[in-house]
Design an enzyme around this catalytic site. Structure first.
Site, PDB file in Angstrom:
ATOM      1  N   ARG A 218      -6.191 126.096  14.700  1.00  0.00           N
ATOM      2  CA  ARG A 218      -5.480 125.633  15.898  1.00  0.00           C
ATOM      3  C   ARG A 218      -3.975 125.577  15.629  1.00  0.00           C
ATOM      4  NH1 ARG A 218      -8.091 121.099  16.404  1.00  0.00           N
ATOM      5  NH2 ARG A 218      -9.658 121.985  17.797  1.00  0.00           N
TER       6      ARG A 218
ATOM      7  N   TYR B  79      12.379 129.242   5.106  1.00  0.00           N
ATOM      8  CA  TYR B  79      13.427 129.655   4.165  1.00  0.00           C
ATOM      9  C   TYR B  79      14.213 130.765   4.846  1.00  0.00           C
ATOM     10  CZ  TYR B  79      15.192 130.940  -0.502  1.00  0.00           C
ATOM     11  OH  TYR B  79      15.987 131.224  -1.574  1.00  0.00           O
TER      12      TYR B  79
ATOM     13  N   ARG C  52      28.688 126.036   1.615  1.00  0.00           N
ATOM     14  CA  ARG C  52      28.487 127.491   1.752  1.00  0.00           C
ATOM     15  C   ARG C  52      27.001 127.737   1.851  1.00  0.00           C
ATOM     16  NH1 ARG C  52      26.332 131.047  -2.240  1.00  0.00           N
ATOM     17  NH2 ARG C  52      24.729 130.667  -0.724  1.00  0.00           N
TER      18      ARG C  52
ATOM     19  N   LYS D  78      14.153 124.895  -0.080  1.00  0.00           N
ATOM     20  CA  LYS D  78      13.989 125.267  -1.497  1.00  0.00           C
ATOM     21  C   LYS D  78      12.863 124.422  -2.121  1.00  0.00           C
ATOM     22  CE  LYS D  78      17.584 128.154  -2.132  1.00  0.00           C
ATOM     23  NZ  LYS D  78      17.641 129.438  -2.800  1.00  0.00           N
TER      24      LYS D  78
ATOM     25  N   GLU E 165      22.872 123.783  -5.203  1.00  0.00           N
ATOM     26  CA  GLU E 165      22.611 124.842  -4.223  1.00  0.00           C
ATOM     27  C   GLU E 165      23.754 124.956  -3.232  1.00  0.00           C
ATOM     28  OE1 GLU E 165      19.568 126.573  -4.440  1.00  0.00           O
ATOM     29  OE2 GLU E 165      20.681 127.932  -3.142  1.00  0.00           O
ATOM     30  N   ASP E 166      24.205 126.171  -3.043  1.00  0.00           N
ATOM     31  CA  ASP E 166      25.117 126.495  -1.945  1.00  0.00           C
ATOM     32  C   ASP E 166      26.377 125.633  -1.898  1.00  0.00           C
ATOM     33  OD1 ASP E 166      23.268 128.408  -1.502  1.00  0.00           O
ATOM     34  OD2 ASP E 166      22.726 127.814   0.524  1.00  0.00           O
TER      35      ASP E 166
ATOM     36  N   ASP F 223      21.511 127.353  -8.819  1.00  0.00           N
ATOM     37  CA  ASP F 223      20.591 128.387  -8.346  1.00  0.00           C
ATOM     38  C   ASP F 223      21.324 129.661  -7.941  1.00  0.00           C
ATOM     39  OD1 ASP F 223      18.123 129.416  -7.384  1.00  0.00           O
ATOM     40  OD2 ASP F 223      18.673 128.834  -5.355  1.00  0.00           O
ATOM     41  N   ASP F 224      22.478 129.527  -7.290  1.00  0.00           N
ATOM     42  CA  ASP F 224      23.180 130.713  -6.773  1.00  0.00           C
ATOM     43  C   ASP F 224      23.773 131.549  -7.899  1.00  0.00           C
ATOM     44  OD1 ASP F 224      22.964 130.223  -3.833  1.00  0.00           O
ATOM     45  OD2 ASP F 224      23.783 128.327  -4.540  1.00  0.00           O
TER      46      ASP F 224
ATOM     47  N   ALA G 150      27.660 134.233  -6.351  1.00  0.00           N
ATOM     48  CA  ALA G 150      26.446 135.031  -6.528  1.00  0.00           C
ATOM     49  C   ALA G 150      26.786 136.365  -7.205  1.00  0.00           C
ATOM     50  CB  ALA G 150      25.775 135.244  -5.180  1.00  0.00           C
TER      51      ALA G 150
ATOM     52  N   ASN H 170      22.449 136.850   2.512  1.00  0.00           N
ATOM     53  CA  ASN H 170      21.554 136.134   3.415  1.00  0.00           C
ATOM     54  C   ASN H 170      22.361 135.446   4.501  1.00  0.00           C
ATOM     55  OD1 ASN H 170      19.192 136.643   1.879  1.00  0.00           O
ATOM     56  ND2 ASN H 170      19.835 135.075   0.431  1.00  0.00           N
TER      57      ASN H 170
ATOM     58  N   ASN I 291      15.358 137.765  -4.248  1.00  0.00           N
ATOM     59  CA  ASN I 291      15.798 136.420  -3.863  1.00  0.00           C
ATOM     60  C   ASN I 291      15.426 135.450  -4.977  1.00  0.00           C
ATOM     61  OD1 ASN I 291      15.617 133.681  -2.594  1.00  0.00           O
ATOM     62  ND2 ASN I 291      16.345 134.856  -0.843  1.00  0.00           N
TER      63      ASN I 291
HETATM   64  N1  LIG Z   1      19.593 137.160  -2.702  1.00  0.00           N
HETATM   65  C1  LIG Z   1      19.786 135.974  -3.215  1.00  0.00           C
HETATM   66  O1  LIG Z   1      18.912 135.395  -3.894  1.00  0.00           O
HETATM   67  C2  LIG Z   1      21.090 135.284  -3.020  1.00  0.00           C
HETATM   68  C3  LIG Z   1      21.980 135.732  -2.090  1.00  0.00           C
HETATM   69  N2  LIG Z   1      23.168 135.090  -1.930  1.00  0.00           N
HETATM   70  C4  LIG Z   1      24.034 135.558  -0.863  1.00  0.00           C
HETATM   71  O2  LIG Z   1      25.196 136.124  -1.408  1.00  0.00           O
HETATM   72  C5  LIG Z   1      26.226 136.018  -0.446  1.00  0.00           C
HETATM   73  C6  LIG Z   1      27.507 135.626  -1.155  1.00  0.00           C
HETATM   74  O3  LIG Z   1      27.409 134.325  -1.689  1.00  0.00           O
HETATM   75  P1  LIG Z   1      28.634 133.732  -2.553  1.00  0.00           P
HETATM   76  O4  LIG Z   1      28.914 134.618  -3.695  1.00  0.00           O
HETATM   77  O5  LIG Z   1      28.340 132.343  -2.910  1.00  0.00           O
HETATM   78  O6  LIG Z   1      29.761 133.759  -1.443  1.00  0.00           O
HETATM   79  P2  LIG Z   1      31.329 133.891  -1.547  1.00  0.00           P
HETATM   80  O7  LIG Z   1      31.844 133.660  -0.190  1.00  0.00           O
HETATM   81  O8  LIG Z   1      31.832 133.067  -2.655  1.00  0.00           O
HETATM   82  O9  LIG Z   1      31.548 135.414  -1.974  1.00  0.00           O
HETATM   83  C7  LIG Z   1      31.639 136.476  -1.103  1.00  0.00           C
HETATM   84  C8  LIG Z   1      32.371 137.593  -1.794  1.00  0.00           C
HETATM   85  O10 LIG Z   1      32.323 138.732  -0.957  1.00  0.00           O
HETATM   86  C9  LIG Z   1      33.648 139.241  -0.784  1.00  0.00           C
HETATM   87  N3  LIG Z   1      33.748 139.831   0.548  1.00  0.00           N
HETATM   88  C10 LIG Z   1      33.695 139.209   1.740  1.00  0.00           C
HETATM   89  N4  LIG Z   1      33.858 140.091   2.730  1.00  0.00           N
HETATM   90  C11 LIG Z   1      34.034 141.296   2.149  1.00  0.00           C
HETATM   91  C12 LIG Z   1      34.281 142.590   2.629  1.00  0.00           C
HETATM   92  N5  LIG Z   1      34.369 142.838   3.924  1.00  0.00           N
HETATM   93  N6  LIG Z   1      34.422 143.581   1.724  1.00  0.00           N
HETATM   94  C13 LIG Z   1      34.319 143.349   0.416  1.00  0.00           C
HETATM   95  N7  LIG Z   1      34.073 142.141  -0.100  1.00  0.00           N
HETATM   96  C14 LIG Z   1      33.948 141.128   0.749  1.00  0.00           C
HETATM   97  C15 LIG Z   1      34.563 138.050  -0.946  1.00  0.00           C
HETATM   98  O11 LIG Z   1      35.862 138.480  -1.320  1.00  0.00           O
HETATM   99  C16 LIG Z   1      33.850 137.298  -2.066  1.00  0.00           C
HETATM  100  O12 LIG Z   1      34.196 137.833  -3.303  1.00  0.00           O
HETATM  101  C17 LIG Z   1      25.732 135.036   0.620  1.00  0.00           C
HETATM  102  O13 LIG Z   1      25.348 135.747   1.776  1.00  0.00           O
HETATM  103  C18 LIG Z   1      24.525 134.421   0.015  1.00  0.00           C
HETATM  104  O14 LIG Z   1      23.551 134.084   0.968  1.00  0.00           O
HETATM  105  C19 LIG Z   1      23.534 134.016  -2.697  1.00  0.00           C
HETATM  106  C20 LIG Z   1      22.668 133.525  -3.631  1.00  0.00           C
HETATM  107  C21 LIG Z   1      21.356 134.092  -3.810  1.00  0.00           C
HETATM  108  C1  LIG Z   2      19.085 132.593  -1.581  1.00  0.00           C
HETATM  109  C2  LIG Z   2      20.230 131.734  -1.774  1.00  0.00           C
HETATM  110  O1  LIG Z   2      20.198 130.860  -2.622  1.00  0.00           O
HETATM  111  C3  LIG Z   2      21.411 131.950  -0.982  1.00  0.00           C
HETATM  112  O2  LIG Z   2      21.468 132.894  -0.206  1.00  0.00           O
HETATM  113  O3  LIG Z   2      22.338 131.144  -1.137  1.00  0.00           O
HETATM  114 MG   LIG Z   3      21.749 129.498  -2.349  1.00  0.00          MG
END
Ligand SMILES: NC(=O)C1=CN([C@@H]2O[C@H](COP(=O)(O)OP(=O)(O)OC[C@H]3O[C@@H](n4cnc5c(N)ncnc54)[C@H](O)[C@@H]3O)[C@@H](O)[C@H]2O)C=CC1
Ligand SMILES: CC(=O)C(=O)O
Ligand SMILES: [Mg+2]
Length: 533
Positions: free
Chosen positions: A25, A70, A124, A142, A213-214, A236-237, A277, A383, A427
């Site tokens: 259900r 998530y 973030r 998470k 996280e974030d 985690d990131d 990341a 993401n 991820n």
């Molecule tokens: N797949 C996974 O498990 C994970 C994915 N992520 C994702 O990674 C992404 C980034 O996270 P953070 O590093 O913490 O963010 P952040 O904001 O610190 O880094 C973003 C980076 O991308 C660059 N950037 C932004 N726009 C751009 C463009 N148009 N051209 C070139 N470079 C550009 C920025 O200069 C910066 O260096 C987020 O979307 C997050 O969700 C984060 C952690 C885990």
């Molecule tokens: C997956 C994750 O930790 C992030 O996108 O920030």
């Molecule tokens: Mg994260």
């Protein structure tokens, strides 16, 4: 008493009620909702009414429910949290609690049971920016994965959102916003708050592992460095993502090298995005090259990073600290800002996106990768899914099915020229549940780099023959408990090698007994009998 029994005291169950029927259900009710956010709200309500049933459903329907609880839907839940809020869940610690954080933490209901906290400051959330106090659902999501994926008891989890304010004006202007209405403090005030918070966490929750996280990138690096040798904490990131992508990259590089005949040590990786990341993953991938016998310096030379200003070179003025390590010293010429030009210059075998820049991997970019590689490795890891650097069907079509693909958020399989291709999901959810479980069971004093690396190797080795034959680079999500057990096992053994463990008993166990014990420790939702009066 479970909610269901409490409700019994006033209202009787209908004459024909069985748990099995009720499970069906609830699934029917879930599926009747069209909008993902409505599904999230429904599941959140179900968890409040009957947590055991909620986790039972989650365990049996991971592929369907994880994308709701998530990424991607949790992102939408965070953005709208002040408006969809139903009841208190998790723990808010606000900057106004400074000076009495210990007392605030002491109000938590399950202190002796608590083992794992996911702590965000909302600055973030995924790639969605500063969501302030609306960030709590990411900690909850998470922890749901800890419970479902690694069998941590729900009562052992502590979701925390630090409310230091927000710089997002639309929240400050929103009358229903649930956080304090201040802009974020400067670094000194935040350091004081974080120092008090971490010390209070250790006092109140002596057995707790903390997952950061974030946090925005500067703070993510800063607080990991500041606390990693003092408390049981990981980010985690930076570390979880590094670990999961190393794992997927090991499997992807093997597939790619099998097609090209090139040695594994010849791979060249281009990172598009150089935040917490991107740089976290790049540092972890150094060990891919050192595993192939390259020196640390040679390993570093195989990695190029790009940010919003283009290829990162050492001569750029005002370069942020975390970008310096991979800044190139061997490029001479005008600044390279166009991704296709950068690809043609670097000739990467792999392009990894952690940029939050939707559709940045255009047809031209993907085809440039396919021109220089038999099987290009393309991982759009940002993401939630609407920020992905490229959608799966485009990556398949533009490479004629040759791409080796993993994305941060889930995609459905794609059929191209009568062949069905399955995407990987790169991820950190494949790592943090097992890493946390291993650290908790071994009572590790710290989470070391080697523990993170062993988690990664264990994940890479966990593919079944069927998964390998299907050319997957990550195992199927339905096996998450089995995978978390293997990851936890590897983490425990590494903690022992480094003398970081405080649970000496686990040292006495042979491998198969230890692995069985890890499985045995996993919590299962109990079947609650229906009372018949
Ligand atoms: N797949 C996974 O498990 C994970 C994915 N992520 C994702 O990674 C992404 C980034 O996270 P953070 O590093 O913490 O963010 P952040 O904001 O610190 O880094 C973003 C980076 O991308 C660059 N950037 C932004 N726009 C751009 C463009 N148009 N051209 C070139 N470079 C550009 C920025 O200069 C910066 O260096 C987020 O979307 C997050 O969700 C984060 C952690 C885990
Ligand atoms: C997956 C994750 O930790 C992030 O996108 O920030
Ligand atoms: Mg994260």
């Amino acid at each position: 008493l479970p909610h269901r029994l409490l409700a019994m005291a006033i209202n009787r169950f209908p004459p024909h009620f069985t748990t099995a029927d009720h499970r069906d259900r609830c699934l029917e009710q879930l599926r009747s909702k069209c909008a993902p956010l409505e599904k999230y709200i429904y599941l959140n309500g179900l968890k409040g009414r009957d947590a055991n049933l909620f986790y039972d459903l989650l365990l049996g329907n991971m592929k369907e429910m994880v994308p709701i609880l998530y990424t991607p839907t949790v992102g939408e839940a965070c953005i709208n949290y002040s408006h969809i809020w139903r009841r208190p869940e998790g723990l808010y610690v606000s900057i106004e609690d400074k000076g009495r954080i210990r007392d605030v933490l002491s109000t938590w209901s399950n202190i002796p049971d608590s083992r794992i906290a996911v702590v965000t400051d909302g600055s973030r959330i995924l790639g969605l920016g500063d969501l302030g106090a609306n960030g709590l659902p990411i900690s909850i999501g998470k922890l749901d994965l800890y419970i479902a994926g690694a069998g941590i008891k729900p009562s052992s989890t502590v979701p925390i959102c630090l409310d230091l304010g927000t710089n997002t004006q639309r929240y400050l202007d929103d009358p229903l916003y649930i956080g304090i209405r201040n802009r974020r403090p400067g670094p000194e005030q935040m350091n004081e708050f974080m120092d008090e918070f971490m010390e209070a966490m250790k006092e109140v929750f002596p057995n707790l592992l903390v997952q950061f996280e974030d946090f925005s990138t500067d703070n993510a690096f800063k607080y990991l460095d500041r606390y990693r040798d003092k408390y049981r904490v990981f980010n985690d990131d930076i570390q979880g993502t590094g670990s999961v992508i190393l794992s997927g990259f090991i499997n992807a590089a093997n597939l790619s090298s099998a097609a090209s005949g090139k040695p594994l040590g010849d791979h060249r990786i281009l990172f598009f995005g150089a935040g917490s990341a991107g740089i976290g993953v790049a540092k972890q991938l150094l060990s891919f090259f050192t595993m192939q016998g390259l020196s640390p310096e040679e390993a570093r030379s195989r990695i190029w990073t790009v940010d919003s200003k283009g290829l990162i070179t050492a001569d750029r003025k005002g370069l942020q600290e975390h970008k310096k390590f991979f800044a190139r010293t061997d490029y001479e010429g005008h600044a390279l800002t166009h991704l296709v030009d950068i690809i043609n210059y670097v000739k990467p075998t792999a392009l990894l996106g952690l940029s939050t820049s939707k559709n940045a991997f255009t047809e031209e970019v993907v085809k440039a990768m396919a021109n220089i590689n038999e099987r290009p490795i393309i991982f759009p890891l940002s993401n939630p899914v609407h920020l992905s650097e490229v959608d799966y069907h485009n990556a398949i079509e533009w490479t004629d099915g040759k791409v080796i693909f993993a994305s941060g958020s889930p995609y459905f399989p794609v059929t191209h020229k009568d062949v069905t291709y399955e995407p990987g999901q790169g991820n950190n959810m494949y790592i943090f549940p097992g890493l946390g479980l291993g650290a908790i069971l071994s009572k590790a004093r710290h989470v070391s780099d080697a523990m993170v690396e062993q988690a990664s190797i264990a994940l890479a080795s966990s593919l079944t023959e069927e998964e390998k034959a299907a050319q997957l680079i990550y195992p199927r999500l339905t096996r998450i408990r089995d995978i978390s057990a293997q990851v936890a096992f590897a983490v425990i053994r590494q903690a022992q090698r480094e003398d970081l463990d405080m649970n000496g008993y686990l040292r006495t166990l042979p491998d198969d007994t230890l692995l069985a014990l890890v499985h045995d420790k996993m919590w299962q939702p109990p079947a609650v009998p229906i009372p018949r009066l």
